[in-house]
Design a protein around this motif. Structure first.
Motif, mmCIF file in Angstrom:
data_model
loop_
_atom_site.group_PDB
_atom_site.id
_atom_site.type_symbol
_atom_site.label_atom_id
_atom_site.label_comp_id
_atom_site.label_asym_id
_atom_site.label_seq_id
_atom_site.Cartn_x
_atom_site.Cartn_y
_atom_site.Cartn_z
ATOM 1 N N THR A 12 -10.718 0.346 1.599
ATOM 2 C CA THR A 12 -11.895 0.362 0.526
ATOM 3 C C THR A 12 -13.002 1.160 1.359
ATOM 4 O O THR A 12 -13.777 2.192 0.965
ATOM 5 N N ALA A 13 -13.015 1.016 2.845
ATOM 6 C CA ALA A 13 -14.378 1.503 3.552
ATOM 7 C C ALA A 13 -13.876 3.063 3.964
ATOM 8 O O ALA A 13 -14.656 4.077 3.988
ATOM 9 N N ILE A 14 -12.419 3.203 4.332
ATOM 10 C CA ILE A 14 -12.236 4.675 4.950
ATOM 11 C C ILE A 14 -10.958 5.226 4.510
ATOM 12 O O ILE A 14 -10.681 6.478 4.813
ATOM 13 N N GLY A 15 -10.602 4.762 3.295
ATOM 14 C CA GLY A 15 -9.419 5.518 2.643
ATOM 15 C C GLY A 15 -7.864 5.087 2.903
ATOM 16 O O GLY A 15 -7.908 4.492 3.871
ATOM 17 N N PRO A 16 -7.072 5.065 1.858
ATOM 18 C CA PRO A 16 -5.713 4.371 2.119
ATOM 19 C C PRO A 16 -5.061 5.051 3.422
ATOM 20 O O PRO A 16 -4.445 4.172 3.936
ATOM 21 N N VAL A 17 -5.087 6.308 3.660
ATOM 22 C CA VAL A 17 -4.011 6.964 4.436
ATOM 23 C C VAL A 17 -4.533 6.509 5.878
ATOM 24 O O VAL A 17 -3.931 6.213 6.827
ATOM 25 N N THR A 18 -5.902 6.802 6.267
ATOM 26 C CA THR A 18 -6.424 6.377 7.495
ATOM 27 C C THR A 18 -6.224 5.008 7.733
ATOM 28 O O THR A 18 -5.938 4.586 9.141
ATOM 29 N N SER A 19 -6.606 4.089 6.702
ATOM 30 C CA SER A 19 -6.215 2.548 6.793
ATOM 31 C C SER A 19 -4.753 2.122 7.506
ATOM 32 O O SER A 19 -4.625 1.501 8.150
ATOM 33 N N VAL A 20 -4.013 2.959 6.891
ATOM 34 C CA VAL A 20 -2.288 2.608 7.227
ATOM 35 C C VAL A 20 -2.187 3.341 8.554
ATOM 36 O O VAL A 20 -1.676 2.719 9.175
ATOM 37 N N GLN A 21 -2.824 4.178 8.775
ATOM 38 C CA GLN A 21 -2.658 5.023 10.275
ATOM 39 C C GLN A 21 -3.164 3.950 11.444
ATOM 40 O O GLN A 21 -2.570 3.570 12.367
ATOM 41 N N TRP A 22 -4.373 3.275 11.006
ATOM 42 C CA TRP A 22 -5.026 2.462 11.998
ATOM 43 C C TRP A 22 -4.049 1.207 12.183
ATOM 44 O O TRP A 22 -3.634 0.851 13.400
ATOM 45 N N SER A 27 3.308 14.429 4.525
ATOM 46 C CA SER A 27 4.624 14.794 4.588
ATOM 47 C C SER A 27 5.523 13.911 4.019
ATOM 48 O O SER A 27 5.568 12.738 4.830
ATOM 49 N N LEU A 28 6.024 13.735 2.909
ATOM 50 C CA LEU A 28 6.931 12.837 2.332
ATOM 51 C C LEU A 28 8.048 12.742 2.871
ATOM 52 O O LEU A 28 8.710 11.600 3.283
ATOM 53 N N VAL A 29 8.912 13.670 3.634
ATOM 54 C CA VAL A 29 10.153 13.492 4.298
ATOM 55 C C VAL A 29 9.693 12.801 5.649
ATOM 56 O O VAL A 29 10.544 11.734 5.884
ATOM 57 N N VAL A 30 8.697 12.902 6.522
ATOM 58 C CA VAL A 30 8.311 12.043 7.454
ATOM 59 C C VAL A 30 7.975 10.775 7.100
ATOM 60 O O VAL A 30 8.356 9.690 7.868
ATOM 61 N N LEU A 31 7.461 10.511 5.990
ATOM 62 C CA LEU A 31 7.242 9.212 5.422
ATOM 63 C C LEU A 31 8.467 8.546 5.366
ATOM 64 O O LEU A 31 8.492 7.276 5.707
ATOM 65 N N LEU A 32 9.531 9.234 4.549
ATOM 66 C CA LEU A 32 10.634 8.481 4.156
ATOM 67 C C LEU A 32 11.254 8.106 5.462
ATOM 68 O O LEU A 32 12.271 7.024 5.693
ATOM 69 N N LEU A 67 0.895 -1.168 0.019
ATOM 70 C CA LEU A 67 -0.032 -0.166 -0.106
ATOM 71 C C LEU A 67 0.910 1.248 -0.132
ATOM 72 O O LEU A 67 0.342 2.272 -0.307
ATOM 73 N N VAL A 68 2.196 1.125 0.474
ATOM 74 C CA VAL A 68 2.877 2.411 0.621
ATOM 75 C C VAL A 68 3.149 3.143 -0.876
ATOM 76 O O VAL A 68 3.100 4.235 -1.255
ATOM 77 N N PRO A 69 3.010 2.425 -2.049
ATOM 78 C CA PRO A 69 3.223 2.941 -3.389
ATOM 79 C C PRO A 69 1.999 4.049 -3.443
ATOM 80 O O PRO A 69 2.114 5.082 -3.903
ATOM 81 N N GLY A 70 0.744 3.462 -3.254
ATOM 82 C CA GLY A 70 -0.356 4.333 -3.414
ATOM 83 C C GLY A 70 -0.105 5.457 -2.281
ATOM 84 O O GLY A 70 -0.914 6.524 -2.381
ATOM 85 N N TYR A 71 0.132 5.249 -1.108
ATOM 86 C CA TYR A 71 0.273 6.280 0.032
ATOM 87 C C TYR A 71 1.234 7.277 -0.715
ATOM 88 O O TYR A 71 1.031 8.375 -0.434
ATOM 89 N N VAL A 72 2.252 6.886 -1.038
ATOM 90 C CA VAL A 72 3.416 7.874 -1.655
ATOM 91 C C VAL A 72 2.519 8.743 -2.660
ATOM 92 O O VAL A 72 2.728 10.028 -2.788
ATOM 93 N N ALA A 73 1.759 8.203 -3.600
ATOM 94 C CA ALA A 73 1.098 8.907 -4.762
ATOM 95 C C ALA A 73 0.079 9.949 -3.978
ATOM 96 O O ALA A 73 -0.023 11.045 -4.529
ATOM 97 N N THR A 74 -0.732 9.409 -3.027
ATOM 98 C CA THR A 74 -1.468 10.237 -2.335
ATOM 99 C C THR A 74 -0.989 11.402 -1.532
ATOM 100 O O THR A 74 -1.528 12.625 -1.621
ATOM 101 N N LEU A 75 0.179 11.368 -1.165
ATOM 102 C CA LEU A 75 0.896 12.364 -0.313
ATOM 103 C C LEU A 75 1.778 13.492 -1.394
ATOM 104 O O LEU A 75 1.646 14.574 -0.835
ATOM 105 N N THR A 76 1.882 12.940 -2.433
ATOM 106 C CA THR A 76 2.947 13.678 -3.137
ATOM 107 C C THR A 76 2.162 14.182 -4.494
ATOM 108 O O THR A 76 2.661 15.067 -5.159
ATOM 109 N N GLY A 77 0.805 13.310 -4.880
ATOM 110 C CA GLY A 77 0.426 13.733 -6.114
ATOM 111 C C GLY A 77 1.063 13.399 -7.223
ATOM 112 O O GLY A 77 0.686 13.829 -8.562
ATOM 113 N N SER A 78 1.778 12.572 -7.178
ATOM 114 C CA SER A 78 2.979 11.928 -8.363
ATOM 115 C C SER A 78 2.687 10.648 -8.652
ATOM 116 O O SER A 78 2.445 9.832 -7.719
ATOM 117 N N GLY A 79 2.460 10.432 -9.962
ATOM 118 C CA GLY A 79 2.424 8.920 -10.562
ATOM 119 C C GLY A 79 3.424 8.255 -11.004
ATOM 120 O O GLY A 79 3.776 7.315 -11.635
#
Length: 378
Positions: A344-354, A282-287, A216-228
């Motif tokens: 699927t229910a609450i979005g990728p960012v929130t699911s990763v946080q949980w 934050s991509l920096v915090v993610l890295l 899921l982190v590739p999608g997480y990165v795309a969500t945080l950066t807006g880059s594909g």
């Protein structure tokens, strides 16, 4: 044998940065993506439980030859994919290949280590494993982003890399156990069970984190950066296995218990930062979170692998290693399916946080248990 393990694991993770594209191209949900990723676990675990004991009894060359052929078929299925069924078929072939090969390869590394050092064999095994986990998404992202035929080239390269694996396997002596010996039943000998249970829990959590990052982190990165950018997604994902491999090299020589006790809090700390990265976008915090979690993962897994290597009796080594990797791959496959449901229910960012919060708490709980165990139990 280390190269074989590296290439097999590289192949299972080449598609990591491509899953987001498959999701859009085939119109599938995040849950289906995680199910495709985890499909290989459904066949991998039965193969781990049967191929390890079988290789102990009949010799490893036949088992590993079949694994190399199946890995090539799995890569071919991805290269030809025109729908979700092709992806599932590819993952199943990869799962059978990896399940058949992991126990025999890990046991072979112990036996082939020139000085007989099980600790050094564990280091080679774990660094080859996490090296493949890191090289897969990095190589897949690089070839897909900057090469022709982005959904074909990575898998053609994987098939080419498997050729030396087949040659090395065919060069193994066709040894087998005495005729009176049959394949041992799947299981863990009684004298190993205490170490196996504790170190298995450590390995499960370490690879639950690995599975999250790979899926899921590739999608997480795309969500945080807006880059594909597929190379960016692959490189961010590969940072965790790379950090893990470096940590294992630095941690080599320490006692298994010390490695686990040091690695678990770093794993929990990295997960805490991962949750914070989503809150701050934050991509920096993610890295930073990825690097810290990778160091924790590497130390914890090296400690767990070393403890099991040292405890396993010689005549059951492949069977015990296969059972250990059942725990590892349950950690890779099962938790991410739950994250897929949440995404699927609450979005990728929130699911990763949980997910990060739950696994961090479990890591601290296992740390408390591991810290009070006596060193002689390690």
């Amino acid at each position: 044998m280390a190269y074989a393990l590296l290439v097999l694991l590289t192949g299972t993770n080449l598609a990591t940065p491509l899953y987001r594209g498959y999701q859009e191209r085939f119109g599938i949900s995040p849950l289906v993506v995680t199910l495709v990723f985890a499909a290989y676990v459904a066949v991998l675990i039965p193969c781990l439980l049967t191929a390890g004991p079988l290789a102990d009894a009949v010799g490893r060359r036949a088992v590993l030859t079949a694994a190399a052929v199946l890995a090539a078929l799995g890569a071919l299925s991805f290269a030809l994919a025109t729908g979700t069924a092709w992806l599932v078929a590819g993952r199943v072939a990869q799962g059978v290949a990896l399940g058949a090969a992991t126990g025999p390869l890990t046991a072979a590394l112990v036996e082939l280590e020139p000085t007989g050092s099980r600790r050094r064999a564990a280091l080679v095994s774990t660094t080859a494993s996490v090296g493949g986990l890191g090289l897969g998404p990095l190589l897949g992202g690089l070839l897909a982003e900057h090469g022709p035929a982005p959904r074909v080239l990575p898998f053609a390269v994987e098939i080419a890399l498997l050729a030396p694996v087949a040659a090395a396997v065919l060069a193994l002596p066709a040894t087998r156990a005495p005729a009176r010996r049959r394949a041992s039943r799947p299981g863990v000998p009684a004298e190993v069970r205490s170490v196996f249970a504790t170190s298995g829990a450590v390995a499960f959590l370490a690879f639950a984190v690995m599975g999250l990052f790979l899926t899921l982190v590739p999608g997480y990165v795309a969500t945080l950066t807006g880059s594909g950018d597929l190379l960016l997604a692959g490189a961010a994902t590969a940072l965790l296995p790379a950090s893990s491999a470096v940590a294992q090299l630095v941690g080599y020589g320490r006692a298994a218990r010390s490695l686990e006790v040091l690695g678990l809090p770093l794993l929990a700390g990295g997960l805490g930062l991962l949750a914070l990265a989503g809150a701050l976008s934050s991509l920096v915090v993610l890295l930073l979170a990825t690097a810290i979690a990778g160091v924790g993962q590497g130390l914890a897994f090296l400690g767990a692998q070393t403890a099991v290597n040292q405890a396993a009796p010689a005549d059951r080594r492949a069977a015990v290693q296969s059972a250990f990797y059942v725990i590892v791959y349950l950690g890779v496959g099962v938790p991410v399916v739950g994250v897929g449901f949440l995404a699927t229910a609450i979005g990728p960012v929130t699911s990763v946080q949980w997910f990060a919060a739950v696994v961090a708490l479990l890591s601290l709980a296992v740390l408390a248990v591991r810290a009070v165990r006596t060193p002689t139990a390690s």
